[in-house]
Design a protein around this motif. Structure first.
Motif, PDB file in Angstrom:
ATOM      1  N   ARG A 141      81.779  15.558  -9.021  1.00 34.17           N
ATOM      2  CA  ARG A 141      80.403  15.320  -8.562  1.00 34.17           C
ATOM      3  C   ARG A 141      80.402  14.342  -7.392  1.00 34.17           C
ATOM      4  NH1 ARG A 141      75.955  17.522  -7.572  1.00 34.17           N
ATOM      5  NH2 ARG A 141      77.083  17.026  -5.682  1.00 34.17           N
ATOM      6  N   GLU A 168      73.272  19.461 -15.799  1.00 34.60           N
ATOM      7  CA  GLU A 168      72.296  18.579 -15.142  1.00 34.60           C
ATOM      8  C   GLU A 168      72.769  18.131 -13.761  1.00 34.60           C
ATOM      9  OE1 GLU A 168      72.863  18.227 -18.526  1.00 34.60           O
ATOM     10  OE2 GLU A 168      70.945  19.222 -18.880  1.00 34.60           O
ATOM     11  N   ALA A 174      74.901  19.898 -11.745  1.00 35.44           N
ATOM     12  CA  ALA A 174      75.215  21.003 -10.827  1.00 35.44           C
ATOM     13  C   ALA A 174      74.071  21.197  -9.829  1.00 35.44           C
ATOM     14  CB  ALA A 174      75.434  22.286 -11.630  1.00 35.44           C
ATOM     15  N   ASP A 175      74.420  21.516  -8.587  1.00 35.70           N
ATOM     16  CA  ASP A 175      73.401  21.802  -7.568  1.00 35.70           C
ATOM     17  C   ASP A 175      72.969  23.257  -7.641  1.00 35.70           C
ATOM     18  OD1 ASP A 175      73.427  19.216  -6.235  1.00 35.70           O
ATOM     19  OD2 ASP A 175      75.451  19.760  -5.613  1.00 35.70           O
ATOM     20  N   VAL A 176      73.910  24.089  -8.046  1.00 34.97           N
ATOM     21  CA  VAL A 176      73.681  25.530  -8.138  1.00 34.97           C
ATOM     22  C   VAL A 176      74.389  26.020  -9.398  1.00 34.97           C
ATOM     23  CG1 VAL A 176      74.114  27.776  -7.045  1.00 34.97           C
ATOM     24  CG2 VAL A 176      73.639  25.777  -5.615  1.00 34.97           C
ATOM     25  N   LEU A 214      66.947  24.922 -17.546  1.00 31.37           N
ATOM     26  CA  LEU A 214      66.827  24.250 -16.251  1.00 31.37           C
ATOM     27  C   LEU A 214      65.415  24.452 -15.733  1.00 31.37           C
ATOM     28  CD1 LEU A 214      70.179  25.545 -14.771  1.00 31.37           C
ATOM     29  CD2 LEU A 214      69.710  23.197 -15.433  1.00 31.37           C
ATOM     30  N   ASN A 215      65.119  23.803 -14.648  1.00 27.28           N
ATOM     31  CA  ASN A 215      63.837  24.013 -13.962  1.00 27.28           C
ATOM     32  C   ASN A 215      62.625  23.780 -14.847  1.00 27.28           C
ATOM     33  OD1 ASN A 215      65.327  24.662 -11.689  1.00 27.28           O
ATOM     34  ND2 ASN A 215      65.448  26.808 -12.283  1.00 27.28           N
ATOM     35  N   ARG A 272      64.433  18.214 -11.319  1.00 26.06           N
ATOM     36  CA  ARG A 272      64.987  18.660 -10.043  1.00 26.06           C
ATOM     37  C   ARG A 272      65.244  20.173 -10.132  1.00 26.06           C
ATOM     38  NH1 ARG A 272      70.854  18.752  -8.632  1.00 26.06           N
ATOM     39  NH2 ARG A 272      71.020  18.690 -10.873  1.00 26.06           N
ATOM     40  N   VAL A 315      66.977  23.605  -9.887  1.00 24.33           N
ATOM     41  CA  VAL A 315      68.371  24.056  -9.730  1.00 24.33           C
ATOM     42  C   VAL A 315      68.369  25.568  -9.609  1.00 24.33           C
ATOM     43  CG1 VAL A 315      70.666  24.118 -10.775  1.00 24.33           C
ATOM     44  CG2 VAL A 315      69.182  22.148 -11.172  1.00 24.33           C
TER      45      VAL A 315
END
Ligand code: GDP
Ligand code: MG
Length: 244
Positions: free
Chosen positions: A156, A183, A185-187, A209-210, A215, A217
């Motif tokens: 990271r 949590e 990971a960007d993608v 997610l989301n 944030r 992702v």
């Protein structure tokens, strides 16, 4: 020391063998210490890391992305780290590349990085290797690494963009959630979309997610072997890259 100095001179004249030798020195603590004083701390370019369990398709996807980037004229370097079988990733990639038109491409550099035993997935001084590759002139460094607890934190910190790979029906989703990697990971990518169960994993991820207030992702469904979904994935990575 004088040896390293000479290597650096050749490295700055774009001598590929000097680059390769500096990368070897960078994996040893003595050499690394000296190299650290010589490299540009923040060279331009991006480090994109792909992480995920063994067999999820990291090497296959890295190969695809590397090919794509070269077709776009982007200089790309790959660092393949695989603690379970240090040479598999590189060999697999190497085989693919050797058979393709990229075999003697000066805009592509691939290196297998042996990682210490145990579960530590990130080789020591990998950050330094990235710096060397970027300073040499590669615009994107792709890192393949098996995520494992502590190592995720190191990846990271190292990567500008962290891509987490999952595959259908491995029960991995929960494992990643536990490790906290979901949590950070960007993608997130669900690979092997050609196999049944990919949509179920997608739905599960969308639920995790989301969430409101979190944030966002992006989640992508791809097939590295069929070459599907790669345009969308890479477009999103490039967008994140310009933001970061
Ligand atoms: N069906 C299918 N198999 C895939 C896909 N991507 C990779 N594989 C296969 O999964 C296995 C492991 O792939 P590899 O790239 O070595 O995974 P890594 O261990 O994460 O680097 C290989 O047999 C690949 O051919 C895919 O999109 N679909
Ligand atoms: Mg691999």
């Amino acid at each position: 020391m004088s040896d390293l100095k000479e290597l650096f001179e050749r490295f700055r004249q774009k001598d590929r063998r000097a680059l390769a030798r500096l990368l070897s020195h960078a994996t040893q603590s003595e050499g690394a210490e000296i190299i650290r004083t010589q490299v540009t701390p923040r060279p331009t370019g991006s480090v994109v890391a792909l992480t995920g369990s063994g067999g999820v398709g990291k090497s296959s996807l890295v190969g695809r992305i590397a090919e794509r980037l070269r077709n776009d004229g982007i200089q790309v370097a790959v660092l393949a780290c695989d603690p379970e079988s240090p040479y598999t990733g590189g060999a697999l990639l190497g085989d693919r590349i050797r058979m393709s038109s990229l075999a003697s491409d000066p805009g592509l550099f691939i290196r297998s990085v042996a990682t210490p035993g145990g579960r530590q997935a990130v080789a020591e001084n990998l950050d330094l290797m990235c710096q060397l590759l970027l300073e040499y002139g590669f615009e994107i460094v792709l890192i393949e690494t098996v995520g494992a607890g502590q190592a995720d934190v190191a990846v990271r910190e190292l990567a500008d963009i962290l891509v987490l790979l999952l595959q259908p029906e491995t029960g991995d989703e929960l494992q990643w959630e536990k490790a906290g990697i979901l949590e950070v990971a960007d993608v997130v990518v669900v690979n092997k979309a050609d196999l049944p169960g990919a949509d179920a994993v997608m739905a599960q991820l969308q639920g995790q997610l989301n969430l409101p207030g979190c944030r966002p992702v992006p989640i992508f469904k791809v097939s590295a072997t069929q070459g599907e979904g790669l345009d969308e994935l890479w477009k999103a990575v490039l967008e994140l890259r310009t933001e970061s």
